[in-house]
Design an enzyme around this catalytic site. Structure first.
Site, PDB file in Angstrom:
ATOM      1  N   HIS A 176       3.210 -19.023 -36.537  1.00  0.00           N
ATOM      2  CA  HIS A 176       1.871 -19.330 -36.012  1.00  0.00           C
ATOM      3  C   HIS A 176       0.846 -19.181 -37.138  1.00  0.00           C
ATOM      4  CE1 HIS A 176       2.254 -19.165 -31.397  1.00  0.00           C
ATOM      5  NE2 HIS A 176       3.410 -19.512 -31.924  1.00  0.00           N
ATOM      6  N   GLU A 178      -3.209 -20.122 -26.150  1.00  0.00           N
ATOM      7  CA  GLU A 178      -3.923 -18.853 -26.326  1.00  0.00           C
ATOM      8  C   GLU A 178      -5.441 -19.048 -26.284  1.00  0.00           C
ATOM      9  OE1 GLU A 178      -3.698 -16.944 -30.147  1.00  0.00           O
ATOM     10  OE2 GLU A 178      -3.491 -18.835 -31.204  1.00  0.00           O
TER      11      GLU A 178
HETATM   12  C1  NOJ Z   1      -2.119 -15.380 -32.926  1.00  0.00           C
HETATM   13  C2  NOJ Z   1      -0.946 -16.085 -32.364  1.00  0.00           C
HETATM   14  O1  NOJ Z   1      -1.165 -17.459 -32.276  1.00  0.00           O
HETATM   15  C3  NOJ Z   1      -0.630 -15.467 -31.035  1.00  0.00           C
HETATM   16  O2  NOJ Z   1       0.401 -16.184 -30.414  1.00  0.00           O
HETATM   17  C4  NOJ Z   1      -0.254 -14.026 -31.263  1.00  0.00           C
HETATM   18  O3  NOJ Z   1      -0.044 -13.433 -30.029  1.00  0.00           O
HETATM   19  C5  NOJ Z   1      -1.373 -13.262 -31.982  1.00  0.00           C
HETATM   20  N1  NOJ Z   1      -1.786 -13.983 -33.128  1.00  0.00           N
HETATM   21  C6  NOJ Z   1      -0.919 -11.890 -32.429  1.00  0.00           C
HETATM   22  O4  NOJ Z   1       0.056 -12.014 -33.408  1.00  0.00           O
HETATM   23 CA    CA Z   2      -2.879 -18.904 -33.201  1.00  0.00          CA
END
Ligand code: NOJ
Ligand code: CA
Length: 793
Positions: free
Chosen positions: A528, A553
């Site tokens: 990510h 998210e």
């Molecule tokens: C951003 C990521 O896209 C997400 O999926 C993750 O939960 C958080 N960072 C924490 O690592």
């Molecule tokens: Ca992200």
């Protein structure tokens, strides 16, 4: 300063002035003696010529200009630019028509069919200046390799060290040995003010909503678009955009500019060249490559022999053809892994949405104002009581995932350091090894394996790539020790080493290093915030996922229609871990500050088919699925790896309807992997295998050997804020065969549009006998969708 250095600097400055003068003087038309390359079907033609010493290319479709004459080349440090004084010394052409089989994908066989032109360009000895006198008696040679497909063009620059013996005396070396790019000058001169779906150019994030506008409106809309996304923001120009850039011409052509196989090179953004007074671009609309610089400002440190990534221009006559295109994958090298038996598709759940939605936390304690790993003692810390990754909660998720036939479970917040992981510019945030006191790593893995579930490791690097590389070998070895075979990594925040961006050459090299090291450990990677993919998953299929765009998210901040654009842009380079499956999209029901997301349950179901990924999540909480288990059934039944995909209808920003046929040999592969572990359950059956083989609840993997697969298809649809009625012809089914279809549609009063009419959980499920002659009339609610599973009787 020594006299000759001073003189040389002066010469270089003059050369720059000369180049500046030329910068806007691209050739208006290609000369009559330009070299011509045609696509296999003859519809696309590419022309190449050196005009006044400057390499130019253009691209036509059926005689109409797609790319007007556009300049090519580079600005270099310490020597004259690779953009003038060129002589075309050689050219050769060839063609290729082959079919290859991806390890996983949208289809089991991919045709790679193109015609190729390789041109050799020379800046003759004496025509250019260099600070490196040791090379001044050698020609400066650059080659450009063009590949023209029926659906687009790819080209890349190549820099041989030893010059081709067809033209040069034996052992003649290139004057270019080690050289640094200040700028790539590749241009894409577009023939009109096309409609574009774009996100702002940024060195650090791709997590943006798209803006739909004419090219001429990019600059006026830039500021607003830049506020419409993630963090950190590092823009470089008010007319800079990222690739893949999807466009539509007024004549109905779908153009897409992107890149393929970005390795050991910075990421390419595009800058729309503008009239400095008016801030409005001049026609033609000329994008110039804009590479993400490293901390010292360089845009590529090269060592011959070497080459750049492919620059791509896709040209399609319909939106569905864009979704069908395999241009980016085809321009990548074949798989380099000898053994791919350990790579498999994954359907997973996660202790994740709890933290994203605000219900629980990654942190274990509030005791410490800051954490120093190795010194901070967690054993006596007071738990907050809100830590998601605790033993009991993880077991609850394992039980649910196992009961419903999932392959894996991701757990975030399992390791120490989360108390100050974010925004503190700390180099050493995590060791990727030490669990919190309430996360029993060996016991939880054993518990999961006994139920046929693999745990997915989480490595949030907090963007400290240096620290991650220091711990990587130990971290991957720990995963091997406990039977983890997949990692989700993350790069949130400001990159360390300081002053690097997320997409510079050194940081792109880090992401790649993680993939190749993981492969040695038989670990699949889902990164990510890493660089958006450029088809490298063909070469390293353990790269099973990436985020690299605005995903679930972002909750209510995601615009309606966002998911109808991503398959045209972000997904062109490889699958996205979009993390669908939200069944309670009103986040105010979870936390008081939560808001309503633009989606319905059926829209979420539609994503499992319209978005391709061999790694698909059911992202919501078990307790949010419990009341809707009849709709959840589709997520259980759907496959994640395909032998055929059919893009039935699509328009970026509006809607997508896709049908897919599952690949049989990977249906139960994740379960087979768990069975090889000493503590792994031996007879697990994935939900999709159960559906395809029509096996009852009590069946086990042993029954697969004697069962016969049914012919199965899944269809998914998604729409933007507009409700739509679509007619889906099922003419891809086998003629004369009767199938049972289970149709999940938005109810009449459903709406995914926040506000008074918000009603995202209203759906109907109907079962129906269908044949190849059936045409299904389906209605999608605002921000809604549908899903259908179809199985031959
Ligand atoms: C951003 C990521 O896209 C997400 O999926 C993750 O939960 C958080 N960072 C924490 O690592
Ligand atoms: Ca992200």
């Amino acid at each position: 300063m020594k006299a000759h250095v001073f003189l040389m600097t002066l010469c270089m400055a003059l050369a720059c002035v000369h180049l500046q003068a030329q910068a806007n003087s691209r050739a208006e038309r290609m000369p009559h003696d330009a070299l011509v390359l045609a696509s296999p079907d003859g519809q696309l033609t590419m022309q190449f010529a050196v005009v006044d010493g400057v390499p130019h290319y253009s691209l036509n479709r059926s005689g109409k200009a797609v790319i007007l004459p556009s300049r090519m080349g580079f600005e270099l440090e310490w020597r004259d630019d690779l953009a003038h004084a060129y002589v075309l010394v050689d050219s050769s052409s060839s063609s290729c028509d082959e079919t290859w089989q991806p390890v996983w994908g949208e289809e089991s066989r991919i045709r790679n069919h193109y015609n190729e032109l390789l041109v050799t360009l020379e800046q003759p000895v004496g025509s250019v200046e260099s600070m490196d006198h040791s090379t001044e008696n050698r020609p400066t040679v650059m080659q450009i390799r063009f590949r023209l497909y029926n659906d687009g063009l790819g080209f890349r620059y190549e820099f041989p060290d030893l010059l081709p013996s067809t033209r040069y005396a034996a052992k003649t070396y290139n004057a270019l040995v080690c050289f640094w790019f200040k700028e790539e000058l590749t241009e894409f001169a577009l023939a009109g003010d096309h409609t574009a779906w774009w996100i702002p150019g940024d060195y650090d994030t791709q997590e943006y909503n798209y803006t739909e506008s004419r090219l001429s409106q990019i600059a006026p809309l830039f500021e607003a678009s830049h506020k419409n996304g993630g963090w950190p923001w590092t823009a470089f120009s008010n007319s800079g955009v990222q690739t893949a850039l999807q466009m539509r011409t007024d004549d109905g052509l779908y153009l897409n500019i992107h890149e393929a196989a970005t390795l050991d090179y910075p990421t390419m953004h595009l800058n729309l060249m503008q009239d400095s007074n008016s801030r409005v671009p001049n026609p033609p609309f000329v994008f110039r490559a804009w590479l993400c610089p490293d901390a010292a400002g360089y845009k590529g440190r090269m060592q011959a022999p070497c080459h750049t990534p492919w620059r791509t221009v896709m040209v399609c006559t319909s939106a569905t053809e864009v979704l069908r295109s395999r241009l980016i994958l085809n321009l990548n090298d074949p798989c380099v892994l000898d053994d791919v038996s350990w790579i498999h598709p994954v359907k997973y759940m996660g202790v994740w949405w709890e933290m994203i939605s605000g219900k629980s936390s990654w942190c274990y304690t509030n005791d410490f104002p800051s954490v120093r790993l190795g010194e901070t003692d967690y054993s006596h810390a007071t738990p907050t009581g809100n830590h998601g990754a605790n033993n009991a909660n993880v077991r609850r998720y394992i039980d649910f995932a196992a009961k419903h036939g999932f392959d894996a479970l991701l757990i975030e917040g399992w390791n120490i350091g989360w108390e100050d992981w974010y925004g503190k510019q700390k180099e050493f945030v995590f060791d990727f090894l030490t669990p919190y006191p309430d996360f029993d790593l060996p016991a939880l893995n054993r518990y999961a394996h006994e139920k046929g579930i693999r745990l997915i490791m989480h490595h949030e690097s907090s963007a400290s790539t240096v620290n991650y590389e220091r711990w990587m070998e130990k971290a991957y070895s720990l995963m091997n020790q406990y039977g983890y075979d997949a990692v989700k990594s993350g790069y949130v925040g400001t990159i360390i080493p300081y002053a690097e961006g997320h997409y510079s050459q050194p940081i792109n090299n880090h992401y790649h290093y993680a993939i190749t090291e993981a492969a040695k450990h038989h670990i699949m990677v889902n990164a990510h915030e890493a660089v958006r993919p450029t088809g490298l998953c063909r070469t390293w299929p353990n790269m099973i996922g990436n985020e690299s765009a605005m995903g679930t998210e972002f909750r209510e901040r995601i615009n309606p229609g966002h998911t109808t654009i991503l398959p045209f842009t972000r997904l062109q380079g490889g699958p996205m871990d979009y993390t669908p499956g939200i069944f309670e999209p009103d986040i105010s029901k979870i936390v008081p500050w939560g808001k309503q997301m633009h989606t319905t349950i059926c829209n979420q179901l539609g994503l499992y088919v319209t978005f391709y990924s061999p790694l698909q999540m059911a992202a919501d909480f078990p307790e949010h699925y419990e009341p809707y288990l009849d709709a959840f059934q589709f997520i259980k039944d759907v496959a994640v790896d395909w032998d055929t995909s059919i893009y039935l209808m699509a328009e970026p920003g509006d809607y997508i309807v896709t049908a897919r046929h599952p690949k049989l040999n990977s249906l139960n592969k994740a379960a087979e992997g768990v069975a090889t572990l000493s503590d792994g359950k031996k007879d697990m059956l994935s939900g999709a295998a159960r559906y395809v083989y029509a096996l009852p609840a009590e069946a086990t993997a042993r029954d697969l050997a004697t069962a016969t697969p049914h012919d199965v298809w899944y269809v998914g649809g998604i729409t933007d804020e507009n409700a739509r009625e679509v007619t889906v012809p099922l003419n891809f089914l086998q003629p004369g065969v009767t199938y049972d279809a289970v149709i999940y549609t938005d109810a009449k009063d459903a709406s995914g549009m926040p506000g008074d009419a918000y009603n995202p959980q209203a759906y109907t499920i109907t079962t129906k006998r269908v044949t190849a002659k059936t045409k299904l009339k389906l209605r999608m609610a605002p921000c809604g969708g549908f899903a259908i599973s179809i199985r031959a009787r």
